[in-house]
Each structure stands twice: as structure tokens, then as C-alpha cells.
Scaffold this active site. Structure first.
Site, PDB file in Angstrom:
ATOM      1  N   ASN A   7     -22.527   7.181  17.734  1.00 19.72           N
ATOM      2  CA  ASN A   7     -23.142   6.526  18.844  1.00 19.72           C
ATOM      3  C   ASN A   7     -21.867   6.397  19.856  1.00 19.72           C
ATOM      4  OD1 ASN A   7     -23.875   4.777  20.993  1.00 19.72           O
ATOM      5  ND2 ASN A   7     -25.779   4.555  19.916  1.00 19.72           N
ATOM      6  N   ASP A  58     -21.966   5.618  23.125  1.00 20.06           N
ATOM      7  CA  ASP A  58     -22.445   4.813  24.424  1.00 20.06           C
ATOM      8  C   ASP A  58     -21.404   3.974  25.093  1.00 20.06           C
ATOM      9  OD1 ASP A  58     -25.063   5.991  24.119  1.00 20.06           O
ATOM     10  OD2 ASP A  58     -25.709   4.097  23.438  1.00 20.06           O
ATOM     11  N   HIS A  59     -20.555   3.418  23.907  1.00 20.49           N
ATOM     12  CA  HIS A  59     -19.512   2.434  24.544  1.00 20.49           C
ATOM     13  C   HIS A  59     -18.481   2.960  25.392  1.00 20.49           C
ATOM     14  CE1 HIS A  59     -22.045  -1.023  23.566  1.00 20.49           C
ATOM     15  NE2 HIS A  59     -21.998  -0.443  22.197  1.00 20.49           N
ATOM     16  N   ARG A  72     -14.998   1.406  35.329  1.00 21.87           N
ATOM     17  CA  ARG A  72     -14.009   1.561  36.392  1.00 21.87           C
ATOM     18  C   ARG A  72     -14.418   2.518  37.383  1.00 21.87           C
ATOM     19  NH1 ARG A  72      -8.420   1.695  37.122  1.00 21.87           N
ATOM     20  NH2 ARG A  72      -8.754  -0.654  36.285  1.00 21.87           N
ATOM     21  N   HIS A 104     -27.757   6.920  24.034  1.00 22.20           N
ATOM     22  CA  HIS A 104     -29.027   6.342  24.852  1.00 22.20           C
ATOM     23  C   HIS A 104     -28.826   6.281  26.175  1.00 22.20           C
ATOM     24  CE1 HIS A 104     -31.421   2.266  24.380  1.00 22.20           C
ATOM     25  NE2 HIS A 104     -31.987   3.304  25.488  1.00 22.20           N
ATOM     26  N   ARG A 116     -30.460   4.909  28.930  1.00 26.54           N
ATOM     27  CA  ARG A 116     -31.341   3.694  29.424  1.00 26.54           C
ATOM     28  C   ARG A 116     -31.703   3.977  30.508  1.00 26.54           C
ATOM     29  NH1 ARG A 116     -29.682  -0.670  25.560  1.00 26.54           N
ATOM     30  NH2 ARG A 116     -31.305  -1.968  27.059  1.00 26.54           N
ATOM     31  N   ARG A 123     -27.061   2.181  32.598  1.00 26.29           N
ATOM     32  CA  ARG A 123     -25.854   1.261  32.444  1.00 26.29           C
ATOM     33  C   ARG A 123     -24.494   1.745  31.876  1.00 26.29           C
ATOM     34  NH1 ARG A 123     -27.759  -3.431  28.437  1.00 26.29           N
ATOM     35  NH2 ARG A 123     -29.391  -3.342  29.680  1.00 26.29           N
ATOM     36  N   HIS A 124     -24.807   2.889  31.003  1.00 28.29           N
ATOM     37  CA  HIS A 124     -23.457   3.620  30.575  1.00 28.29           C
ATOM     38  C   HIS A 124     -23.763   4.940  30.417  1.00 28.29           C
ATOM     39  CE1 HIS A 124     -26.112   2.987  26.909  1.00 28.29           C
ATOM     40  NE2 HIS A 124     -25.866   1.729  26.643  1.00 28.29           N
ATOM     41  N   GLU A 182     -31.316   8.598  22.295  1.00 30.28           N
ATOM     42  CA  GLU A 182     -32.083   7.417  21.949  1.00 30.28           C
ATOM     43  C   GLU A 182     -32.784   7.291  23.399  1.00 30.28           C
ATOM     44  OE1 GLU A 182     -29.630   4.059  20.828  1.00 30.28           O
ATOM     45  OE2 GLU A 182     -28.914   5.207  19.067  1.00 30.28           O
ATOM     46  N   THR A 217     -27.563  -5.111  23.851  1.00 24.15           N
ATOM     47  CA  THR A 217     -27.571  -3.770  23.487  1.00 24.15           C
ATOM     48  C   THR A 217     -29.192  -3.830  22.591  1.00 24.15           C
ATOM     49  OG1 THR A 217     -26.836  -2.458  21.482  1.00 24.15           O
ATOM     50  CG2 THR A 217     -26.821  -4.912  21.020  1.00 24.15           C
ATOM     51  N   THR A 218     -29.611  -2.777  21.950  1.00 22.23           N
ATOM     52  CA  THR A 218     -31.046  -2.771  21.548  1.00 22.23           C
ATOM     53  C   THR A 218     -31.265  -3.774  20.438  1.00 22.23           C
ATOM     54  OG1 THR A 218     -31.021  -0.302  21.702  1.00 22.23           O
ATOM     55  CG2 THR A 218     -32.991  -1.259  20.638  1.00 22.23           C
ATOM     56  N   GLU A 226     -35.755   5.563  11.874  1.00 27.75           N
ATOM     57  CA  GLU A 226     -34.501   4.611  11.719  1.00 27.75           C
ATOM     58  C   GLU A 226     -34.741   3.280  11.494  1.00 27.75           C
ATOM     59  OE1 GLU A 226     -31.419   5.990  14.560  1.00 27.75           O
ATOM     60  OE2 GLU A 226     -30.489   3.709  14.407  1.00 27.75           O
ATOM     61  N   HIS A 273     -27.643   0.201  13.380  1.00 30.16           N
ATOM     62  CA  HIS A 273     -27.498  -1.112  14.140  1.00 30.16           C
ATOM     63  C   HIS A 273     -26.358  -1.966  13.585  1.00 30.16           C
ATOM     64  CE1 HIS A 273     -28.253  -3.102  18.139  1.00 30.16           C
ATOM     65  NE2 HIS A 273     -27.912  -4.126  17.144  1.00 30.16           N
ATOM     66  N   GLY A 274     -25.318  -2.403  13.836  1.00 27.63           N
ATOM     67  CA  GLY A 274     -24.618  -3.479  13.375  1.00 27.63           C
ATOM     68  C   GLY A 274     -23.613  -3.077  12.170  1.00 27.63           C
ATOM     69  N   GLY A 313     -22.190   2.880  15.959  1.00 26.13           N
ATOM     70  CA  GLY A 313     -21.504   2.914  17.268  1.00 26.13           C
ATOM     71  C   GLY A 313     -20.325   2.143  17.494  1.00 26.13           C
ATOM     72  N   HIS A 314     -20.825   0.899  17.478  1.00 22.56           N
ATOM     73  CA  HIS A 314     -19.615  -0.119  18.099  1.00 22.56           C
ATOM     74  C   HIS A 314     -18.490  -0.326  17.350  1.00 22.56           C
ATOM     75  CE1 HIS A 314     -18.104  -4.279  19.018  1.00 22.56           C
ATOM     76  NE2 HIS A 314     -18.501  -4.028  20.110  1.00 22.56           N
TER      77      HIS A 314
END
Ligand code: PXP
Length: 246
Positions: free
Chosen positions: A7, A9-10, A18, A51, A53, A57-58, A78, A108-109, A159, A200-201, A222-223
């Protein structure tokens, strides 16, 4: 072997910090989301997840269209069950879609989709996407009743939300309970003929124990990968700038 969906997204979160209001024709917009995806593929990613959204936002619409053209692995989108995003997904035709709940205030979700709360809306979205041959997954808590509903409304894939397991990392009893819950859920979903992913996580510390309790088709992560990429790449990035300063 369990597949890895990355993922990204970040990386778009960093770009938006920026260049949210920049005219791309006038400035160098970085990081390039396409370059991030291609680097993930070179590292062995089996799919690229983004994702889109509702609040954008991203990830932006143009990112998803660009990724569809650029990547050579699978594209996993997503999305919330809304008519606007469903329409976009039908135009892009990602390989997979994962239906997720969306709350504008969340960072986040935060939880799985409660299919029982709006079964007709979810079923309609699954049907609209399946009609375009998009494989539809639903992001749900590791809860047997949600799994049963996912099957009933025609989703071929789920998932399982592993956030509660990740949050229980420092509490051995809670962690054990969450792992048992995930294991039971994965087994039940598999017995219904569903393809089982999780996400997730998940991070470099907790992934092994998760893999030990259940078999998953794919993990979506992702993160932790973006975080690791920042650390792993920092030396090179600074060295390159130092060279220019010499
Ligand atoms: N799977 C789903 C459905 C998600 O919504 C997210 C978070 O965007 C992830 C996986 C990845 O979670 P993380 O960034 O914690 O690895």
C-alpha cells in the site's frame, strides 16, 4: 507463498504535504507515485494497493489512472461503497477492489466494513464491480457473521482486519486472543470458498506470528514499508545532496 500487496498511500501523503495546490506543469512534484510503485515492484511486490478516498487526502484520481497504465503487477483499489468512486473504479478496472468503510475524521481505516449495517448497498457495489470483471474483496473484522454475509452477497474475497492484533502487541493475553480470532475467521472464510487476505497494522515485528496462525492469499502492508523505506533510503538521499553541495 503468501503474496505481498504494498500500500503506497503514504507516499502520496508526503507529496500532498508539499504540492497539494501546485500546478504540476510548473514544478517538480515529488515523490512520483508511479516511481514508488515501480520500485515496490522491483522489490518483489505482487500487487500495488491505493485507497482513493472521498476526500482525496492522499491518492488522486490521476494517480490511479497512471498506475493502471504503468505497473506490471496487480492493481488493488481500496474504496468506499459510494456511487462516485464505484463509477471511477468501473472506468479504471483495477484487478481487485477492496471495499472499506470510510470516515472523514479518521487518520486511517479504523475498522472493518459492517456489511450488516447496509447489506444492499454493499451487494449493489459488489455487483457493479463484478460486472466489469473486477475481483471484489471486502475489508471486515475477523468476525464469523461478517464473513458469512460477505459470502452471501457474492464477494469472492475478504480481507481480515488485523488492526486489533497489531494494537495488542504488548499485551500477550490480548494478542493470543486476537490471533485465535484471526485463525478461526480465516479457517471459516476458507471453508466457505472465499479467498482470504489480511491487512492493517502488520509490520516487520508482528508478521511472523500472524503467518503462523493462518494461511493467507495476500497481506496488504503499507505504513511499515513506507517507514522502513525512509530509514533505508536516508543515507543515499543525504549523500546525493552532499555531493551537490561540494
Ligand atoms: N488494508 C486495508 C483495507 C487498509 O485500509 C489499509 C490501510 O490503508 C491497509 C491494508 C494497510 O495498513 P497499514 O498501512 O497499517 O499497513
Amino acid at each position: 507463498m503468501t503474496k505481498l500487496g504494498v500500500n503506497i498511500d503514504h507516499s502520496a501523503t508526503v507529496r500532498q504535504a508539499r504540492y497539494r495546490d501546485s500546478d504540476e506543469s510548473e514544478v517538480v512534484v515529488e515523490p512520483s507515485i508511479i516511481d514508488v510503485a515501480l520500485a515496490a515492484e522491483r522489490g518483489g511486490a505482487d500487487s500495488i494497493t491505493v485507497h482513493l478516498r472521498e476526500d482525496r487526502r492522499h491518492i488522486q484520481d490521476s494517480d490511479v489512472f497512471g498506475l493502471r497504465r504503468a505497473i506490471s503487477t496487480k492493481l488493488n483499489l481500496e474504496m468506499a461503497c459510494t456511487p462516485e468512486i464505484t463509477q471511477i473504479a468501473r472506468q479504471i478496472v483495477p484487478d481487485y477492489v477492496c471495499l472499506v468503510p470510510e470516515n472523514r475524521m479518521e487518520v486511517t481505516t479504523e475498522g472493518g466494513l459492517n456489511i450488516a449495517g447496509s447489506p444492499q448497498k454493499v451487494e449493489k457495489t459488489v455487483a457493479a464491480l463484478s460486472e466489469k470483471n473486477i475481483v471484489c474483496s471486502i475489508f471486515i473484522d475477523p468476525d464469523l457473521s461478517q464473513i458469512k454475509l460477505a459470502k452471501q452477497i457474492g464477494a469472492p474475497m475478504v480481507e481480515l482486519h488485523t488492526g486489533a492484533y497489531a494494537n495488542a502487541w504488548k499485551n500477550p493475553q490480548k494478542k493470543k486472543a486476537e490471533l485465535e480470532r484471526i485463525s478461526r475467521a480465516a479457517e471459516y472464510a476458507d471453508s466457505l470458498g472465499l479467498i482470504v487476505n489480511s491487512g492493517h497494522g502488520i509490520n516487520y515485528l508482528n508478521v511472523r506470528e500472524l503467518l503462523a496462525v493462518a494461511r493467507f492469499n495476500e497481506l496488504n502492508i503499507g505504513h511499515t514499508i513506507i517507514s522502513r523505506a525512509i530509514i533505508a533510503g536516508m543515507g543515499t538521499a543525504v549523500r546525493e545532496m552532499k555531493e551537490l553541495l561540494k
